[in-house]
Design a protein around this motif. Sequence first.
Motif, mmCIF file in Angstrom:
data_model
loop_
_atom_site.group_PDB
_atom_site.id
_atom_site.type_symbol
_atom_site.label_atom_id
_atom_site.label_comp_id
_atom_site.label_asym_id
_atom_site.label_seq_id
_atom_site.Cartn_x
_atom_site.Cartn_y
_atom_site.Cartn_z
ATOM 1 N N ALA A 174 1.035 -1.157 -0.001
ATOM 2 C CA ALA A 174 -0.141 -0.298 -0.144
ATOM 3 C C ALA A 174 1.076 1.623 -0.018
ATOM 4 O O ALA A 174 0.650 2.311 -0.808
ATOM 5 N N THR A 175 1.754 1.221 0.774
ATOM 6 C CA THR A 175 3.264 2.650 1.468
ATOM 7 C C THR A 175 3.476 2.460 -0.427
ATOM 8 O O THR A 175 3.635 4.036 -1.651
ATOM 9 N N VAL A 176 3.597 1.440 -1.150
ATOM 10 C CA VAL A 176 5.111 1.586 -2.543
ATOM 11 C C VAL A 176 4.110 2.134 -3.254
ATOM 12 O O VAL A 176 4.029 3.298 -4.002
ATOM 13 N N LEU A 177 3.020 1.596 -3.229
ATOM 14 C CA LEU A 177 1.707 1.799 -4.279
ATOM 15 C C LEU A 177 1.750 2.932 -4.677
ATOM 16 O O LEU A 177 0.999 3.738 -5.309
ATOM 17 N N SER A 178 0.807 3.877 -3.429
ATOM 18 C CA SER A 178 0.741 5.179 -2.759
ATOM 19 C C SER A 178 0.890 6.111 -3.372
ATOM 20 O O SER A 178 1.208 7.404 -4.565
ATOM 21 N N PHE A 179 2.730 5.655 -2.880
ATOM 22 C CA PHE A 179 3.664 6.800 -3.121
ATOM 23 C C PHE A 179 4.142 6.910 -4.666
ATOM 24 O O PHE A 179 4.488 8.274 -4.925
ATOM 25 N N THR A 180 4.956 5.667 -5.345
ATOM 26 C CA THR A 180 4.527 6.698 -6.746
ATOM 27 C C THR A 180 3.688 6.428 -7.673
ATOM 28 O O THR A 180 3.726 6.760 -8.586
ATOM 29 N N HIS A 181 2.321 6.211 -7.229
ATOM 30 C CA HIS A 181 1.148 6.687 -8.022
ATOM 31 C C HIS A 181 1.091 7.844 -7.514
ATOM 32 O O HIS A 181 0.377 9.007 -8.989
ATOM 33 N N THR A 182 0.656 8.398 -6.931
ATOM 34 C CA THR A 182 1.686 9.745 -6.028
ATOM 35 C C THR A 182 1.938 10.392 -7.885
ATOM 36 O O THR A 182 1.832 11.840 -7.383
ATOM 37 N N LEU A 183 3.503 10.023 -7.437
ATOM 38 C CA LEU A 183 4.987 10.611 -8.242
ATOM 39 C C LEU A 183 4.070 11.234 -9.743
ATOM 40 O O LEU A 183 4.524 11.769 -10.293
ATOM 41 N N GLY A 184 3.611 10.007 -9.801
ATOM 42 C CA GLY A 184 3.237 10.245 -11.667
ATOM 43 C C GLY A 184 1.840 11.155 -12.129
ATOM 44 O O GLY A 184 1.338 10.971 -13.220
ATOM 45 N N GLU A 185 1.411 11.433 -10.986
ATOM 46 C CA GLU A 185 0.104 11.715 -10.981
ATOM 47 C C GLU A 185 0.134 13.658 -11.748
ATOM 48 O O GLU A 185 1.004 14.173 -12.202
ATOM 49 N N PHE A 186 -0.986 13.310 -12.905
ATOM 50 C CA PHE A 186 -0.890 14.658 -13.653
ATOM 51 C C PHE A 186 -2.227 15.563 -14.140
ATOM 52 O O PHE A 186 -2.429 16.390 -13.387
ATOM 53 N N GLY A 187 -2.922 15.064 -14.544
ATOM 54 C CA GLY A 187 -4.417 15.127 -14.830
ATOM 55 C C GLY A 187 -4.744 15.588 -13.588
ATOM 56 O O GLY A 187 -4.845 16.858 -13.950
ATOM 57 N N VAL A 188 -5.489 15.044 -12.488
ATOM 58 C CA VAL A 188 -5.565 16.243 -11.470
ATOM 59 C C VAL A 188 -5.396 17.551 -10.678
ATOM 60 O O VAL A 188 -5.922 17.974 -10.387
ATOM 61 N N VAL A 189 -3.751 17.243 -11.326
ATOM 62 C CA VAL A 189 -2.772 17.930 -10.624
ATOM 63 C C VAL A 189 -3.013 19.536 -11.372
ATOM 64 O O VAL A 189 -3.291 20.865 -11.440
ATOM 65 N N LEU A 190 -3.085 18.632 -12.961
ATOM 66 C CA LEU A 190 -3.154 20.335 -13.953
ATOM 67 C C LEU A 190 -4.852 20.922 -13.819
ATOM 68 O O LEU A 190 -4.962 22.060 -13.601
ATOM 69 N N MET A 191 -5.199 20.180 -13.236
ATOM 70 C CA MET A 191 -6.885 20.599 -12.877
ATOM 71 C C MET A 191 -7.036 21.699 -12.386
ATOM 72 O O MET A 191 -7.566 22.645 -11.451
ATOM 73 N N VAL A 192 -6.865 21.192 -11.001
ATOM 74 C CA VAL A 192 -6.628 21.568 -9.133
ATOM 75 C C VAL A 192 -5.443 22.492 -8.904
ATOM 76 O O VAL A 192 -5.921 23.598 -8.191
ATOM 77 N N GLY A 193 -4.413 21.829 -9.342
ATOM 78 C CA GLY A 193 -3.111 23.174 -8.866
ATOM 79 C C GLY A 193 -2.202 24.292 -9.606
ATOM 80 O O GLY A 193 -1.511 24.557 -10.015
ATOM 81 N N GLY A 194 -3.036 23.153 -10.776
ATOM 82 C CA GLY A 194 -2.057 24.311 -12.278
ATOM 83 C C GLY A 194 -0.454 23.512 -11.958
ATOM 84 O O GLY A 194 -0.135 23.064 -12.373
#
Lengths: 226, 364
Positions: free
Chosen positions: A150-170
Amino acid sequence: MTLPDLGPLWLTLHLAAITTGLLLLLGTPLAWWLAQTKSRAKPIIEALTALPLVLPPTVLGFYLLVLFSPNSTFGAFWVQVTGETLTFSFTGLVIASMLYSLPFTVQPLQSAFESIGPKPLEAAAMLRASPFDRFATVAAPMAKRGFLTATVLSFTHTLGEFGVVLMVGGNIPGKTKVISIAIYEHVETINYADAHVLSAILLVFSFVTLLLVYSLNRQFPTGGRP
Amino acid sequence: MLSLDVTLAYPNFTLAIRETIPASGLTALFGRSGSGKSTLLRVIAGLDPRATGRIAWNDTVWQDGPQFTPPHKRGLGYVFQDTRLFPHLTVAKNLAYADTRARGLPGPSLGDIITALDLAPLLSRYPSTLSGGEQSRAAIGRAMLTRPEMLLMDEPFAALDAARKAEILPYLERLRDQIGTPILYVSHNMAEVARLATNLMLIDAGRITHHGPIEALLSDPNVAPALGLREAGSVIEAILTRHEDDGLSQLATSAGALLLPHVNAALGSRIRIRILAQDVMLSRSRPTGLSALNILPATVTDLRTGDGPGALVQLQIGTDRILARITRRSATALDLRAGVDCFAILKSVSVAQGNIGAMPPRAL
């Protein structure tokens, strides 16, 4: 060759660490509840938890953008309490990442808890262990592989985040400009050299992390003997 | 004592028990597979909260209507059939798990248990490296270290072969006799029950059919069919008086001296012997020129003939009662009836080592 600006890398690691920590804190009780409950609400909660797996990140990002907007009830309340807006902020990004990576925390934990079954917990109960005691001293140690996954998958998955960040974070340097956004920007401005370096870092880092997890899992096959 | 008045209904099975179980000795709960033995144990422990009714331990009510004491607050020890040692902990830490949660309660110390069950060589090992018998010993030790009000044991040796079982039974006898925690022991093995129990409770289809002191139930010809005729046999008490040169041991019983194959115990030990009904022959006159070594004067106290060719004869020998299983034809030929004097003949070698156990201390 000069290194590109590594700010986005550190920001990404920071975001992933905070997100993973908070997810473990909140996802563990949720996974435990899902593994134990006979409630009729279970499939609903399970479906909601799994939603980020199938939803396009832009859809999730869009709804969060609407929710976080100071014009919405929640967004307005947040501004009133903290004095800051959630949109285009690091805090907003953390909340968005948590939702985005939630299934990667909850599902490995839930299946780890379920595979323990009721027997060891009944045994602990008959040794005078209270429900919380049983969780902390029997279920959690027996599910340690689930926690690692769970730790590793959550961490690495968050690393690769793109679409959500683009929408919310700019794309605000030092605040919301994470590594995937930086790579995208480098490509847009035809700066392939910097895109290469950042991409390679992410690729190698993710591979090494996963390799580590799979090696560890091989080393502790039963979760029993060190 | 444990007072039970509980019901648990499943679609094809209903458990309905209204009994009082004494707070001393070892009470065996004997019945076929599927008769409800394990279910009853789980209900007593509070592991099956669907059961309704009332459960009380002495003056403490554990369950009554809406009141329900959760399992971890009942103060019971439970030895599961599959031992359920924690795989992520060594034997020492499995024992400590129970020990630390029962601090300050009266009962055996960690050292007492390690000695009584001979656990010292196992302490640093993980459960997956132990043999079946070693796992059972560790599980019993762990359950005892919760300093339970009562120890519930659910066929703890079902998975062991006869040799391993023979190894571990003396440990359980030691626990029963030295530490004195009351035990409720589920089994479908009559030899085990006859060896260990002080009290016997027979269960069939979710109901208790007989309940009483083991000597009385096992020598009752009307109970024997419920136990299985081939397994029918009574238990008597004896004192080991002499080891003979030819490998036999002499024991004193209320009916006189008995010669049995070497009994591995100290002279003067109080011993329990199980005499199978099918191993006892009867004669109206004292036989001579017979190879059987044990010939005891007896009086017929009861006779039960069934539909088949067999008959069960209850005999008074000294102050004990035993059963003999003979044919109906012989019973008629010998004119056996209550009050008739005869001789009971027992071949020495017919008493197997497994049918010889330590005698529990007399109930107060």
